[in-house]
Design a protein around this motif. Structure first.
Motif, PDB file in Angstrom:
ATOM      1  N   VAL A   1       4.350 -11.665   6.746  1.00 48.53           N
ATOM      2  CA  VAL A   1       3.401 -10.912   5.928  1.00 48.53           C
ATOM      3  C   VAL A   1       2.389 -10.227   6.838  1.00 48.53           C
ATOM      4  O   VAL A   1       2.202 -10.606   8.000  1.00 48.53           O
ATOM      5  CB  VAL A   1       2.667 -11.817   4.918  1.00 48.53           C
ATOM      6  N   GLU A   2       1.752  -9.229   6.282  1.00 45.53           N
ATOM      7  CA  GLU A   2       0.690  -8.532   6.994  1.00 45.53           C
ATOM      8  C   GLU A   2      -0.569  -8.599   6.147  1.00 45.53           C
ATOM      9  O   GLU A   2      -0.514  -8.428   4.932  1.00 45.53           O
ATOM     10  CB  GLU A   2       1.096  -7.086   7.237  1.00 45.53           C
TER      11      GLU A   2
ATOM     12  N   ASP B   1      -3.800  -6.895   5.014  1.00 51.39           N
ATOM     13  CA  ASP B   1      -4.352  -5.540   5.022  1.00 51.39           C
ATOM     14  C   ASP B   1      -5.881  -5.569   5.098  1.00 51.39           C
ATOM     15  O   ASP B   1      -6.498  -6.638   5.163  1.00 51.39           O
ATOM     16  CB  ASP B   1      -3.849  -4.717   3.830  1.00 51.39           C
TER      17      ASP B   1
ATOM     18  N   ASN C   1      -5.496  -8.670   1.569  1.00 48.22           N
ATOM     19  CA  ASN C   1      -4.325  -8.936   0.730  1.00 48.22           C
ATOM     20  C   ASN C   1      -3.114  -9.129   1.632  1.00 48.22           C
ATOM     21  O   ASN C   1      -2.972  -8.443   2.647  1.00 48.22           O
ATOM     22  CB  ASN C   1      -4.068  -7.772  -0.235  1.00 48.22           C
TER      23      ASN C   1
ATOM     24  N   LYS D   1       0.705  -8.642   2.391  1.00 40.37           N
ATOM     25  CA  LYS D   1       1.794  -7.740   2.034  1.00 40.37           C
ATOM     26  C   LYS D   1       3.062  -8.243   2.721  1.00 40.37           C
ATOM     27  O   LYS D   1       3.115  -8.324   3.961  1.00 40.37           O
ATOM     28  CB  LYS D   1       1.458  -6.333   2.509  1.00 40.37           C
TER      29      LYS D   1
END
Length: 75
Positions: free
Chosen positions: A28-29, A31, A35, A37
């Motif tokens: 996941v990243e 942001d 959040n 993503k």
């Protein structure tokens, strides 16, 4: 920021006597709004190694059956 999360399903407790039968991972990243993503994911299933113990109680947690495990590819 990028993060990687892992999840393992096993045939019981104790790495010397039990086997890993499923490895899941998700990348996941984070942001700018904090959040998560999803970027990528993987789900690998494998039958228990020969000679490893299968605790019947593990099926209550994994939802798998011994017959199902034995149809998966071995290492």
């Amino acid at each position: 920021m990028k993060l990687l999360f892992f999840d393992l399903e096993t045939t019981g407790f104790g790495c010397e006597k039990c086997a890993i039968v499923q490895i899941g991972a998700i990348a996941v990243e984070l942001d700018s709004n904090n959040n998560l993503k999803p970027i990528d994911a993987i789900n690998l299933k494998m039958c228990p190694r020969k000679g490893k113990w299968v605790d019947q109680r593990s099926f209550a947690f994994t939802g798998f059956t011994i017959d199902e495990l034995m149809t998966w590819q071995d290492d």
